[in-house]
Design an enzyme around this catalytic site. Structure first.
Site, PDB file in Angstrom:
ATOM      1  N   LYS A 155      -7.561   1.549  -2.986  1.00  0.00           N
ATOM      2  CA  LYS A 155      -7.131   1.101  -1.654  1.00  0.00           C
ATOM      3  C   LYS A 155      -7.201   2.250  -0.633  1.00  0.00           C
ATOM      4  O   LYS A 155      -7.677   2.083   0.493  1.00  0.00           O
ATOM      5  CB  LYS A 155      -5.696   0.565  -1.764  1.00  0.00           C
ATOM      6  CG  LYS A 155      -5.002   0.277  -0.451  1.00  0.00           C
ATOM      7  CD  LYS A 155      -5.522  -0.972   0.208  1.00  0.00           C
ATOM      8  CE  LYS A 155      -4.922  -1.149   1.592  1.00  0.00           C
ATOM      9  NZ  LYS A 155      -5.432  -2.300   2.284  1.00  0.00           N
ATOM     10  N   THR A 165       0.872  -1.184   0.000  1.00  0.00           N
ATOM     11  CA  THR A 165       0.000   0.000   0.000  1.00  0.00           C
ATOM     12  C   THR A 165       0.902   1.224   0.000  1.00  0.00           C
ATOM     13  O   THR A 165       1.652   1.438   0.962  1.00  0.00           O
ATOM     14  CB  THR A 165      -0.885   0.026   1.263  1.00  0.00           C
ATOM     15  OG1 THR A 165      -1.654  -1.175   1.299  1.00  0.00           O
ATOM     16  CG2 THR A 165      -1.820   1.223   1.235  1.00  0.00           C
ATOM     17  N   LYS A 203      -0.632   5.239   8.485  1.00  0.00           N
ATOM     18  CA  LYS A 203       0.030   5.426   7.189  1.00  0.00           C
ATOM     19  C   LYS A 203      -1.016   5.586   6.079  1.00  0.00           C
ATOM     20  O   LYS A 203      -0.938   6.500   5.262  1.00  0.00           O
ATOM     21  CB  LYS A 203       0.927   4.212   6.889  1.00  0.00           C
ATOM     22  CG  LYS A 203       1.557   4.228   5.512  1.00  0.00           C
ATOM     23  CD  LYS A 203       2.246   2.919   5.183  1.00  0.00           C
ATOM     24  CE  LYS A 203       1.672   2.316   3.929  1.00  0.00           C
ATOM     25  NZ  LYS A 203       2.306   1.091   3.496  1.00  0.00           N
TER      26      LYS A 203
END
Ligand code: NAD
Length: 287
Positions: free
Chosen positions: A162, A87, A237
């Site tokens: 995502k 990611t 994050k």
């Protein structure tokens, strides 16, 4: 197929193991020297790239992805399919695609949803950006490591999907934790709260599948003293990625920003470092 797998952490190790179990010849590299059942260890990234028909990376962040992919394209065989499942920010995903394109290699950004449980069970969902032909080749591998692969569009589209998905997840997990906390304060039994909310309009993945209350609902990190699972640092994050993307695209995502600030405080000084992202409930309960 001969597959190189770089980054054998909590996610990468079980993903590589599943590919090997399905009969592929998998060579893995991780600087931490992780041993994975069925996977031949390489002593450098180069050793996991040369002679491979596909190379998969599962790495912590965009900076590392850019550096590792700059090395991969130097030694990859002609026509090797390069897939990044980490990611990362959309810009880093596009930079990795550009490196591959300049070297004449097909590539995909293919981040996943489903956590370590999904990686182990081979039930991940892949969100994929890149060309049609590359997606068709990658799909045979996604079908082993996961239960679903969605082709979201061109380079970077997988990461965009995502980031949006995990912004929903961060916001919904905080909402579910706050609801349990309020239920406690109101003297409402947690099991009753779960039985109602998981089958009515409050139902969502954060309560139905990954309930943050220990001993309630299906087994989740809450039942394992909030050991990750999906670490709060990784959620932070992802929420930072969504806020950076929102700022650069001019999107108004106020709840996303608030969720980022809550996880920032939780990881920074709220005792959340190293704990699962659902431990927000534990923090609220302890005051
Ligand atoms: P992790 O920290 O367990 O694994 C990352 C691995 O990369 C480590 O083993 C590390 O040694 C290795 N690494 C670091 N630098 C490297 C380099 N230069 N070359 C090769 N290997 C290197 O993290 P994870 O939980 O496996 O997550 C990996 C990625 O998947 C992250 O981008 C994360 O956001 C994403 N992700 C994680 C989850 C989850 O539930 N853990 C879910 C979905 C997506």
């Amino acid at each position: 197929m001969k597959i190189g797998f770089i980054g054998l952490g909590n996610m990468g190790a079980p993903m590589a193991k599943n590919l090997a179990k399905a009969g592929h010849e998998v060579t893995g590299f991780d600087p931490a020297g992780v041993a994975v059942e069925g996977v031949a260890p390489a002593d450098s990234a180069e050793g996991a790239v040369r002679g491979m028909e596909a190379v998969i990376t599962m790495l912590p962040n965009g900076e590392i992805v850019r550096a590792v992919h700059a090395d991969i394209v130097k030694v990859a065989d002609k026509g090797a399919l390069v897939i990044d499942c980490s990611t990362v920010d959309v810009d880093s995903a596009r930079a990795a695609h550009q490196l591959a394109e300049a070297a004449g290699l097909p590539s995909l950004d293919a981040p996943v949803s489903g956590g370590t449980g999904g990686a182990e069970a081979g039930t991940l969902t892949f969100m994929v950006g890149g060309g049609e032909d590359a997606f068709a080749r990658g799909k045979t591998l996604f079908d082993i490591m996961g239960q679903k692969a969605v082709h979201c569009g061109a380079a970077g589209a997988g990461q965009a999907a995502k980031i949006c998905n995990n912004m929903i997840l961060g916001i919904s997990m905080i909402g579910v934790c706050e609801a349990f906390h309020l239920a406690d304060k109101l003297g409402l039994d947690r099991q009753a709260m779960f039985d109602v909310a998981s089958t009515t309009s409050g139902s969502c993945w954060s309560i139905n599948t990954y309930c943050p209350a220990p001993g309630i609902g299906p087994k989740s990190p809450a039942d394992n003293d909030y050991r990750p699972g999906f670490a709060a640092d990784l959620m932070l994050k992802d929420l930072n990625l969504s806020q950076e993307a929102a700022e650069s695209a001019g999107a108004n995502t106020e709840l996303g920003r608030h969720a980022r600030d809550i996880y920032d405080a939780f990881v920074g000084s709220g005792g959340g470092k190293g704990r699962d992202f659902s431990a927000i409930l534990d923090k609220l309960s302890k005051g």
